[in-house]
Design a protein around this motif. Structure first.
Motif, PDB file in Angstrom:
ATOM      1  N   PRO A  17    -109.654  37.604 -34.043  1.00  0.00           N
ATOM      2  CA  PRO A  17    -108.947  38.831 -33.669  1.00  0.00           C
ATOM      3  C   PRO A  17    -109.570  40.044 -34.360  1.00  0.00           C
ATOM      4  N   THR A  18    -109.615  41.148 -33.630  1.00  0.00           N
ATOM      5  CA  THR A  18    -110.126  42.399 -34.176  1.00  0.00           C
ATOM      6  C   THR A  18    -109.035  43.458 -34.107  1.00  0.00           C
ATOM      7  N   GLN A  19    -109.255  44.526 -34.828  1.00  0.00           N
ATOM      8  CA  GLN A  19    -108.329  45.654 -34.725  1.00  0.00           C
ATOM      9  C   GLN A  19    -108.389  46.142 -33.281  1.00  0.00           C
ATOM     10  N   PRO A  20    -107.260  46.190 -32.569  1.00  0.00           N
ATOM     11  CA  PRO A  20    -107.288  46.619 -31.173  1.00  0.00           C
ATOM     12  C   PRO A  20    -107.835  48.035 -31.030  1.00  0.00           C
ATOM     13  N   ARG A  21    -108.662  48.212 -30.016  1.00  0.00           N
ATOM     14  CA  ARG A  21    -109.242  49.530 -29.758  1.00  0.00           C
ATOM     15  C   ARG A  21    -109.326  49.724 -28.244  1.00  0.00           C
ATOM     16  N   PRO A  22    -108.820  50.862 -27.738  1.00  0.00           N
ATOM     17  CA  PRO A  22    -108.886  51.102 -26.288  1.00  0.00           C
ATOM     18  C   PRO A  22    -110.331  51.121 -25.780  1.00  0.00           C
ATOM     19  N   MET A  23    -110.517  50.600 -24.573  1.00  0.00           N
ATOM     20  CA  MET A  23    -111.832  50.588 -23.936  1.00  0.00           C
ATOM     21  C   MET A  23    -111.633  50.735 -22.436  1.00  0.00           C
ATOM     22  N   ARG A  24    -112.303  51.706 -21.858  1.00  0.00           N
ATOM     23  CA  ARG A  24    -112.206  51.926 -20.416  1.00  0.00           C
ATOM     24  C   ARG A  24    -112.879  50.781 -19.667  1.00  0.00           C
ATOM     25  N   PRO A  25    -112.422  50.497 -18.444  1.00  0.00           N
ATOM     26  CA  PRO A  25    -113.034  49.420 -17.658  1.00  0.00           C
ATOM     27  C   PRO A  25    -114.505  49.715 -17.341  1.00  0.00           C
ATOM     28  N   PHE A  26    -115.274  48.649 -17.225  1.00  0.00           N
ATOM     29  CA  PHE A  26    -116.677  48.745 -16.832  1.00  0.00           C
ATOM     30  C   PHE A  26    -117.070  47.429 -16.178  1.00  0.00           C
ATOM     31  N   GLN A  27    -118.160  47.443 -15.435  1.00  0.00           N
ATOM     32  CA  GLN A  27    -118.655  46.240 -14.757  1.00  0.00           C
ATOM     33  C   GLN A  27    -119.577  45.463 -15.688  1.00  0.00           C
ATOM     34  N   GLY A  28    -119.550  44.158 -15.609  1.00  0.00           N
ATOM     35  CA  GLY A  28    -120.500  43.322 -16.329  1.00  0.00           C
ATOM     36  C   GLY A  28    -120.312  43.365 -17.829  1.00  0.00           C
ATOM     37  N   TRP A  29    -121.410  43.387 -18.548  1.00  0.00           N
ATOM     38  CA  TRP A  29    -121.383  43.433 -20.011  1.00  0.00           C
ATOM     39  C   TRP A  29    -122.223  44.613 -20.466  1.00  0.00           C
TER      40      TRP A  29
END
Length: 150
Positions: A97-109
Motif C-alpha cells: 500500500p502507498t499513500q493515496p494520490r489522485p491520478m487522472r485516467p490514461f491509456q496503457g502504462w
C-alpha cells in the motif's frame, strides 16, 4: 571499474474492475503465468532492463487514486486472444500500500520516476513511521485522500 546500478525507474498503470488493494491481492493469487503474478499490456517497455535492474515497481491506480505498488521481477512475451503479440509484466505477489494520490485516467502504462511516486504506507516503509493509515479500509483511505487529508 565497478558496475554501476541502473537508476530506479517505475511504471504506473490503471486497474479496471478492481476496487481496492485487498481485491488486487486476491487477483494476484489467481492470475498466474508459469507460477508468477503478472499484469497484461500490449507493448514491451523499451527501458524494461532499467526497470528490472533498478528494482522498479508498477504503481497501480484504483478508482482514480494511486493506491499500491508491486515490485517488477521481469517481462515476458505472450500471444493475446486476438492473435497479436503482447507483454506480461511479471510482478511480485506482494501488494504494497502507498499513500493515496489522485491520478487522472490514461491509456496503457507510463514510466514513473521515483521522485513522483507516493511513499509506502505502514510497516516496512523505510522513511515513514507506522501511522496506522495502512490499517484503515481502502474506501476510507480513498475518501480521506479525496478530501486532501492524506
Amino acid at each position: 571499474m565497478s558496475a554501476q546500478k541502473a537508476p530506479t525507474l517505475h511504471m504506473i498503470k490503471l486497474i479496471v474492475g478492481c476496487t481496492s488493494p485487498e481485491m488486487l491481492r486476491d487477483w494476484v493469487a489467481v492470475e498466474r503465468h508459469r507460477g508468477t503474478a503478472y499484469v497484461r499490456t500490449r507493448t514491451m517497455p523499451k527501458r524494461a532492463e532499467d526497470i528490472v535492474q533498478g528494482g522498479g515497481s508498477i504503481y497501480r491506480v484504483i478508482n482514480g487514486l494511486i493506491m499500491c505498488r508491486q515490485p517488477i521481477i521481469g517481462f515476458d512475451s505472450y500471444t493475446r486472444d486476438d492473435g497479436h503479440p503482447g507483454t506480461l509484466i511479471l510482478v511480485s505477489d506482494e501488494v504494497i500500500p502507498t499513500q493515496p494520490r489522485p491520478m487522472r485516467p490514461f491509456q496503457g502504462w507510463r514510466y514513473f520516476k521515483p521522485e513522483d511516486a507516493p511513499p509506502d504506507l505502514g510497516k516496512g516503509a523505510a522513511d515513514l513511521p507506522d501511522d496506522g493509515i495502512s490499517s484503515l479500509p481502502a474506501s476510507l483511505r480513498n475518501q480521506l485522500s479525496e478530501l486532501g487529508l492524506l
